[in-house]
Design an enzyme around this catalytic site. Structure first.
Site, short mmCIF file in Angstrom:
data_model
loop_
_atom_site.label_atom_id
_atom_site.label_comp_id
_atom_site.label_asym_id
_atom_site.label_seq_id
_atom_site.Cartn_x
_atom_site.Cartn_y
_atom_site.Cartn_z
N ASP A 187 1.91 142.55 90.44
CA ASP A 187 2.87 142.91 91.47
C ASP A 187 3.64 144.13 91.00
O ASP A 187 3.59 144.51 89.82
CB ASP A 187 3.78 141.71 91.80
CG ASP A 187 4.36 141.82 93.21
OD1 ASP A 187 4.20 142.87 93.86
OD2 ASP A 187 5.00 140.84 93.66
N ASP B 39 6.09 147.79 98.25
CA ASP B 39 6.51 147.45 99.61
C ASP B 39 7.92 146.88 99.59
O ASP B 39 8.37 146.34 98.57
CB ASP B 39 5.52 146.47 100.26
CG ASP B 39 5.26 145.24 99.42
OD1 ASP B 39 5.02 145.39 98.20
OD2 ASP B 39 5.32 144.12 99.96
N CYS C 77 2.40 110.37 90.45
CA CYS C 77 1.34 111.28 90.03
C CYS C 77 0.70 110.75 88.77
O CYS C 77 1.37 110.11 87.95
CB CYS C 77 1.94 112.67 89.77
SG CYS C 77 0.75 113.87 89.13
N CYS D 79 -1.44 112.95 86.88
CA CYS D 79 -2.01 114.09 86.18
C CYS D 79 -1.88 113.84 84.68
O CYS D 79 -1.17 112.93 84.26
CB CYS D 79 -1.32 115.39 86.61
SG CYS D 79 0.30 115.65 85.86
N CYS E 287 1.82 113.48 83.59
CA CYS E 287 2.51 112.27 84.05
C CYS E 287 1.91 111.03 83.40
O CYS E 287 2.62 110.07 83.11
CB CYS E 287 2.48 112.19 85.56
SG CYS E 287 3.38 113.56 86.33
N1 GUN Z 1 6.44 138.61 96.02
C1 GUN Z 1 6.98 137.77 96.93
N2 GUN Z 1 7.12 138.38 98.12
C2 GUN Z 1 6.65 139.63 97.97
C3 GUN Z 1 6.50 140.74 98.86
O1 GUN Z 1 6.86 140.69 100.04
N3 GUN Z 1 5.95 141.88 98.34
C4 GUN Z 1 5.53 141.95 97.03
N4 GUN Z 1 4.99 143.10 96.60
N5 GUN Z 1 5.68 140.93 96.18
C5 GUN Z 1 6.22 139.78 96.64
ZN ZN Z 2 1.85 114.87 87.35
#
Ligand code: GUN
Ligand code: ZN
Length: 572
Positions: free
Chosen positions: A91, A126, A273, A275, A278
């Site tokens: 990201d 963005d 749970c 898993c 747990c």
């Molecule tokens: N992570 C959570 N929401 C967003 C988003 O709208 N854009 C980007 N780039 N990362 C995110």
């Molecule tokens: Zn669990």
């Protein structure tokens, strides 16, 4: 290289897909856990060993901002640095931009950084507008995001292209049209706050609006959607990728995820749970030292997330996603509202949903009447000329002749839901005529000639084969009682219904292969009758309307046209 994506299975608006990026193949819907390079709760090795992890998401902005980290990742590349050779999505700092109001990089800067560290999937910067954002401001932020998207057009990674627009659906539409034209991987952004506030019906409107305005072969990521309680809903709307920072953030806050919602670990006296975490700790989980407790809670949250995703995929495979959805959406009023909100999008969903399924249609409540099977069945019942009808909720007045056909044949409803009994039994030939109309259109009944011979299954006593003299002209599928026309009947259908009704038109290039019985690949599909549905029996014709073969359409018409990968028609 752009991503390759094809659909393997479908249900509602959802799909199981095969996605290939940089020679790494994954199956969708896919959950990418977020790895925080500054404070990883769970090591990459452990993630890989426990979950057979094929893809993860991390934050390039956090790497860029930290001097030591930046130099190391730049020197080694992100795969070597993380010691992970699966898909790495990064990201851009957009989320930090939203949380803190500003970031210390530029769009170009962060794109270039992601190229240099070798991200498989990357993002531009963005701007995630908040829900209910003042519209002129959201519009301006969207314009900036679209400008920034342009700067990512030639990026070396697959762009996870953010679609913004706040809760303003016209802006979402504009964003989807702008992004969808240029990018293969499209990400619905700015939805984290909505989910935190349990505003799932707004989420439905946003995802549906975006999806409706994207070509159907676009891979769709739901940015920051990491709570398993929403997976079935988001998958049913056609989201293919999810990322979860939530598993870790929730753990840090003492929150224990379940597929039906969130609990505070402190408030639990029993763990719902089994898993590995747990099972190992039981209630001792609460007594662990803080760091260990958070880590193990994060692991549980991930286990439950992957488990739910598998459940969603199994439901898509067997055609029971609506049933799963109706269970999940009963665990919170916000989710239940979302289920009702799907009715606003039932036209769109019913064009994507297959016409017949492997599992029965279970009536699970009043909202079952909005299901796309009902929308499609009501439409097709109008084609049937029979006046012998019985009331069957939620379908309305169903011709008695088609009661064996899916969804009526396998339909199951609780006591108290109107279900009249047929007043008399129907002759097989009348059934056959009505099913022809239901399946192919008004007038198709004429094609059942008087001389046709019906052969029934010894086991079930139901219609199985239809002969004209010695020639098999059709069979009737046991599972859903749909008619499978053979050559003779197919040719009659072609004569009876004008081009392009009932047809999948293919390019000349594919004709030699399809003639031999090979599948029709979506790449060669020229046109599909929009009244057809996935799983319908279709006539495969060339551009001159010569009948090449018959087969089963495995994609929705729009998908068969939009996709350039994968099978569109399984030829008989
Ligand atoms: N992570 C959570 N929401 C967003 C988003 O709208 N854009 C980007 N780039 N990362 C995110
Ligand atoms: Zn669990």
């Amino acid at each position: 290289m752009g991503p390759d994506f094809e659909v393997r299975d479908k249900d509602v608006g959802g799909r199981i897909g095969k996605l290939n990026i940089d020679n790494k193949t994954v199956e969708t819907p896919l959950l990418m856990p977020v790895y925080n390079p500054n404070k990883p709760l769970i090591s990459i090795e452990e993630l890989r060993d426990r979950f057979n992890l094929k893809a993860l998401m991390t934050n390039s902005y956090l790497m860029l901002k930290d001097d030591t980290l930046r130099e190391k990742v730049l020197a080694e590349g992100v795969h070597k640095y993380l010691n992970f050779d699966g898909l790495i999505a990064t990201d851009s700092g957009s989320f930090q931009l939203m949380s803190y109001g500003s970031v210390s990089t530029t769009n170009r800067g962060i794109i270039e950084f992601q190229e240099r560290i070798g991200s498989d999937i990357g993002s531009f910067l963005d701007i995630p507008s908040l829900p209910d954002s003042y519209k002129p401001r959201a519009a301006e932020e969207l314009d900036t995001s679209l400008e920034r998207a342009k700067e990512a057009l030639n990026a070396k990674f697959v762009v996870n292209a953010g679609i913004q627009g706040s809760t303003h659906l016209d802006l979402r539409k504009k964003a989807a049209l702008g992004i969808g034209g240029n990018f293969r991987l499209c990400a619905v952004g700015g939805i984290v706050r909505l989910m935190e506030d349990y505003r799932f019906s707004d989420l439905v409107d946003i995802i549906a609006t975006v999806k409706e305005n994207l070509p159907s072969d676009r891979i769709v990521h739901a940015f920051g959607l990491g709570h398993p309680m929403v997976f079935s809903l988001a998958a049913a709307l056609g989201c293919d990728l999810f990322d979860s920072a939530a598993y870790a953030l929730y753990a840090q806050d003492g929150r224990y995820m379940t597929e039906a919602g969130t609990k505070r670990l402190d408030n639990l006296d029993y763990l719902p749970c089994s898993c590995p975490i747990c099972s190992k700790y039981g209630m001792e989980l609460r007594e662990l030292e803080e760091g260990e407790r958070i880590k193990n809670l994060a692991l549980h949250n991930l286990y439950i997330s992957f488990e739910e995703l598998n459940r969603v995929k199994q439901a898509i495979r067997e055609g029971s996603l609506w049933e799963l959805l109706s269970m999940r959406t009963r665990s919170h009023p916000g989710l239940f509202s979302a289920l009702s909100r799907l009715s606003d999008h039932s036209g769109w969903l019913s064009r994507l949903d297959p016409i017949t399924k492997k599992t029965p249609f279970y009536y699970t409540g009043r909202e079952s009447r909005y299901r796309s099977e009902v929308v499609n069945a009501r439409k097709r019942m109008k084609r049937v000329s029979s006046v012998n009808r019985i009331r069957l909720q939620p379908f309305g007045r169903v011709p008695v002749e088609v009661l064996d056909v899916y969804p009526f044949g396998s339909f199951s409803s609780p006591e108290g839901v109107v279900r009249e009994d047929p007043p008399f039994s129907v002759r097989d030939i009348e059934k056959l005529r009505a099913i022809m109309e239901y399946q192919f259109g008004s007038g198709a009944s004429d094609l059942i000639e008087d001389g046709f011979r019906i052969k029934k299954s010894r086991k079930t006593g139901r219609i199985r084969w239809i002969y004209r003299k010695k020639e098999l002209v059709a069979s009737v599928r046991a599972s859903d009682h749909m008619i499978i026309p053979k050559q003779y009947l197919a040719e009659k259908l072609r004569e009876r219904f004008k081009y392009p009704k009932l047809r999948v038109v293919i390019d000349d290039e594919a004709v030699p292969f399809v003639s031999e019985g090979k599948s029709v690949f979506a790449r060669f599909v020229v046109w599909v009758d929009p009244d057809l549905r996935a799983n319908d029996e279709v006539l495969v014709v060339d551009r001159k309307d010569e009948l090449i073969r018959t087969g089963t359409l495995v994609l929705a018409p729009k998908e068969a046209i939009d996709f350039s990968r994968g099978v569109a028609v399984r030829v008989r």
